[in-house]
Scaffold this active site. Structure first.
Site, PDB file in Angstrom:
ATOM      1  N   HIS A 131     -42.558  41.946 -76.177  1.00  0.00           N
ATOM      2  CA  HIS A 131     -41.991  40.573 -75.744  1.00  0.00           C
ATOM      3  C   HIS A 131     -41.187  40.830 -74.535  1.00  0.00           C
ATOM      4  O   HIS A 131     -40.985  39.944 -73.692  1.00  0.00           O
ATOM      5  CB  HIS A 131     -40.945  39.915 -77.088  1.00  0.00           C
ATOM      6  N   GLU A 132     -40.353  41.785 -74.521  1.00  0.00           N
ATOM      7  CA  GLU A 132     -39.571  42.239 -73.220  1.00  0.00           C
ATOM      8  C   GLU A 132     -40.171  42.351 -72.077  1.00  0.00           C
ATOM      9  O   GLU A 132     -39.928  42.023 -71.010  1.00  0.00           O
ATOM     10  CB  GLU A 132     -38.590  43.331 -73.494  1.00  0.00           C
ATOM     11  N   HIS A 135     -41.105  39.194 -70.530  1.00  0.00           N
ATOM     12  CA  HIS A 135     -40.155  38.514 -69.899  1.00  0.00           C
ATOM     13  C   HIS A 135     -40.282  39.261 -68.419  1.00  0.00           C
ATOM     14  O   HIS A 135     -39.921  38.502 -67.386  1.00  0.00           O
ATOM     15  CB  HIS A 135     -38.692  38.859 -70.395  1.00  0.00           C
ATOM     16  N   GLU A 202     -38.023  31.875 -74.075  1.00  0.00           N
ATOM     17  CA  GLU A 202     -37.920  32.689 -75.302  1.00  0.00           C
ATOM     18  C   GLU A 202     -39.551  32.499 -75.950  1.00  0.00           C
ATOM     19  O   GLU A 202     -40.134  33.257 -76.480  1.00  0.00           O
ATOM     20  CB  GLU A 202     -37.211  32.682 -76.224  1.00  0.00           C
TER      21      GLU A 202
END
Length: 283
Positions: A131-132, A135, A202
């Protein structure tokens, strides 16, 4: 694709809000000074954001020697995402959370608390770090910087309206009540738009992280577990620096009855629901 479009619309909204307030105040010189100051502050923040945030959290850099399993995990995920290897950090905090920072994929860093390493399984941790990295891949730091720049300029213009009053099209002082209303409502509107942008990103990072890790179930499980633990375990560094809350995988701030309205993150339930739909092949 929908969230990308939504972000573009929200960015247009905050730009329109800025221009509208500038028109209401009427002072072109003051508007330009406020904009230049805000751009300057956020330009500095953009270029040095990783160093600033990592120092706020007393993060320590790790490598293949000091944290071999965690570092190897990030390295494998970065390769799967076709990203340069980011710098990797650990934060000595029991509250489970993680974030990414840096101005672009070539100058990125990912950080996780020791608490999240202790709470999650390896599969779940892979989902979080994916997930990071999503980003990083989506260049969300750029979007955050632009929105922060405009919101900062709006707040400064609103302060000008409060203390100096606006001018109409002919240069005469405008209604002071209108100036007070602008001063109070404009920063609030800008903050709401910023938070909406963060929530939209998100969702996109959840999807991207699930694709990078190839395991939507693991990320969904991680979000549920982090949510349960984070409720009774405040992240002290985030409480001291609430402006960094939007960077975390889960909102680390305590809040009251209006928490949902002002939250930088969508609800955990909705995030999990979308990930489960993705796992079923219906997203």
């Amino acid at each position: 694709m929908f969230n990308i479009l939504k972000t573009a619309v929200l960015m247009a909204a905050i730009t329109a809000l800025f221009m509208a307030i500038g028109a209401m105040i009427g002072g072109r010189t003051g508007m330009m000074v406020a904009l230049l100051v805000a751009v300057g502050m956020n330009f500095f923040s953009y270029w040095f954001s990783d160093t600033m945030v990592l120092k706020m959290y007393n993060a320590r850099e790790v490598d293949a020697t000091t944290a071999p399993r965690f570092y190897a995990m990030v390295q494998d995920l970065a390769q799967r995402a076709q990203l340069p290897m980011p710098r990797v950090y650990l934060i000595d905090e029991s509250a489970p959370n993680a974030f990414a920072t840096g101005r672009n994929p070539d100058h990125a860093a990912v950080a996780a608390t020791t608490g999240i390493l202790n709470v999650l399984t390896e599969r779940e941790l892979r989902g979080v770090m994916a997930h990071e990295l999503a980003h990083v891949k989506h260049r969300d730091i750029l979007i955050s910087t632009i929105s922060a720049t405009m919101a900062g300029a709006i707040s400064m213009l609103a302060n000008f309206a409060m203390f100096f009053g606006g001018r109409d099209s002919e240069g005469r002082p405008s209604n002071p009540i209108a100036g007070i209303a602008v001063a109070l409502l404009a920063p609030l509107a800008a903050s709401l738009i910023q938070m909406a942008i963060s929530r939209a990103r998100e969702f996109e990072a959840d999807r991207g992280g699930a694709e990078i890790s190839g395991d939507p179930h693991a990320l969904a499980s991680a979000l549920q577990k982090i949510h349960r633990y984070a409720q009774g375990m405040p992240l002290e560094a985030a409480e001291r620096h609430p402006e960094t809350a939007q960077m975390m995988i889960m909102n680390p701030l305590s809040g009251g009855g209006l928490r949902g309205l002002f939250s930088t993150h969508p609800s955990t339930e909705e995030r999990v629901e979308r990930l489960m739909a993705m796992a079923r092949g219906t997203a």
